[in-house]
Design a protein around this motif. Sequence first.
Motif, PDB file in Angstrom:
ATOM      1  N   THR A 151       0.819  -1.214   0.000  1.00 16.21           N
ATOM      2  CA  THR A 151       0.000   0.000   0.000  1.00 16.21           C
ATOM      3  C   THR A 151       0.849   1.257   0.000  1.00 16.21           C
ATOM      4  N   LEU A 190      -0.052   0.621  -8.932  1.00 20.31           N
ATOM      5  CA  LEU A 190      -0.034   1.333  -7.651  1.00 20.31           C
ATOM      6  C   LEU A 190       0.258   2.813  -7.855  1.00 20.31           C
ATOM      7  N   ARG A 297      -3.390   0.700  -3.384  1.00 22.66           N
ATOM      8  CA  ARG A 297      -3.182  -0.662  -2.868  1.00 22.66           C
ATOM      9  C   ARG A 297      -3.163  -1.661  -4.019  1.00 22.66           C
ATOM     10  N   VAL A 298      -2.213  -2.577  -3.955  1.00 24.41           N
ATOM     11  CA  VAL A 298      -2.195  -3.727  -4.857  1.00 24.41           C
ATOM     12  C   VAL A 298      -2.012  -4.984  -4.011  1.00 24.41           C
TER      13      VAL A 298
END
Length: 483
Positions: A151, A190, A297-298
């Motif tokens: 994140t 991101l 976020r990923v």
Amino acid sequence: MRRFLAAAVAVLMLVLGYGVLDVYDVVPGFLTRAAPDSGTAPAGPSPTPTATAGTRTVGVPTVDPGAQPLSPASAAAPIPSAAGVAAALSAVLRQPSLGPAPGVLVRDAFTGQVLLQRGVDREHVPASTLKLLTALAVNTTLDPLATMPTTVVQGATAGQVVLVAGGDTMLAPGKGRPGLVEGRAGLADLAAQVATALQASGTSTVTLRLDLSHARGPRYAPTWLPADVTAGYTGGVSMLGLAGERAVPGHPAPRDPEAATAAAFVAALAKQGVTARLTPEKTWTTPVPTGAVELGRVESAPIGDVLALALDQSDNALTEGLARQAAVKAGGAATFAAAVALVEKVATAHGVDLTGSVIKDTSGLSPGQRVSPRVLSDVLQLGADGSVPAMQETVARLPVAGLTGTLHDRFTTTTTRPAAGIARAKTGTLTGASAMAGTVIDADGRVLSYVVQADRIPPGVGTLAARATLDRFVAALATCGCR
């Protein structure tokens, strides 16, 4: 499964053969080489094809009588006799390449019935078969379906953002690749989210800090040989890293994967029109405040998929990283010792007797480790018989003989090829030691589990010779009805 594959190949050959005939309009079908229909009626009936100089003949494939459909694996298939299994394996077990006293344990996978045992309570070098114990701890402590987030949150000031590590060490430098495990999450994705979030305030220049507090601990185990790290047999344990930069023999991993990831993220932000300046590395250990505003976020692939990849490729650092996160989740420290303690605790809780075992890490790389065939077999059985569902999934995804992972280039000789495609195993290889633990389907369709360890390989024989003999061992089980 072997029987299913044989049948599938035969059917595929017939389908392809018919398709070729269809293309050349020899048999009925919708495939053709003719020009598209113009909408007008044909001038007359189509002539019957003949074998002339102006036409091409296509042979119809035939089915090899030796490749007839075989019975699939089934719990209803007969269990081999102990005497039959001993007879089938006697010649292989006499091979000098296994040393004077290999450890061997063969069981019926469904019932756990012992079919053959040799030195099962003597501790042997497990090498990477030790990862099976680690898989048990990871599977029962972490959620195999959970993902690891990476994140970016708002920092202490309006002009600061923080990249927060969450355990994903296989981030794609560019866009994420949803169909893969390595590179599932991408820094470009991101960065795009962060740039969009910053647009609201008109911010285009930021300072970037990292938060590496998640499961932060020692990078290298004190029991690892420095030469193994230098040679690329393992990378350091980290909670942030890039896809394509894992250690492989001959290509060591970066010594500072976090800095490499930070640099890649700065580049990804620049492509989104955001200029980022990195703060000094000494600031990267401070956790972000609870409730910090999330800007992007990923998510990694599910932990179960990451574990499967670690076992498939026998990735030491990836395995150790998952074990460390499990140790922290269980309330332990982010250390190699805490990860080992968790592995031992979980194995014991599942009825595995570790008396006499010597475990120094969770990957099997450290010298001086000892585990008996019975220990490995007991852990393997928890997945083979389905008593621990997550381990059942793990065992089902072990490398396949002759096809995937650490077995992709094995089982290619005349004597070992019968096991190709139907045997699975976690392998283990160190200088002077070779081991395998997995499952195989015998000639009657019965699933067997097996462990074989050779760690007293005579001087001058070599580990590769022992490994080849282990392949013959598994092939002998695959061709055995043994009743």
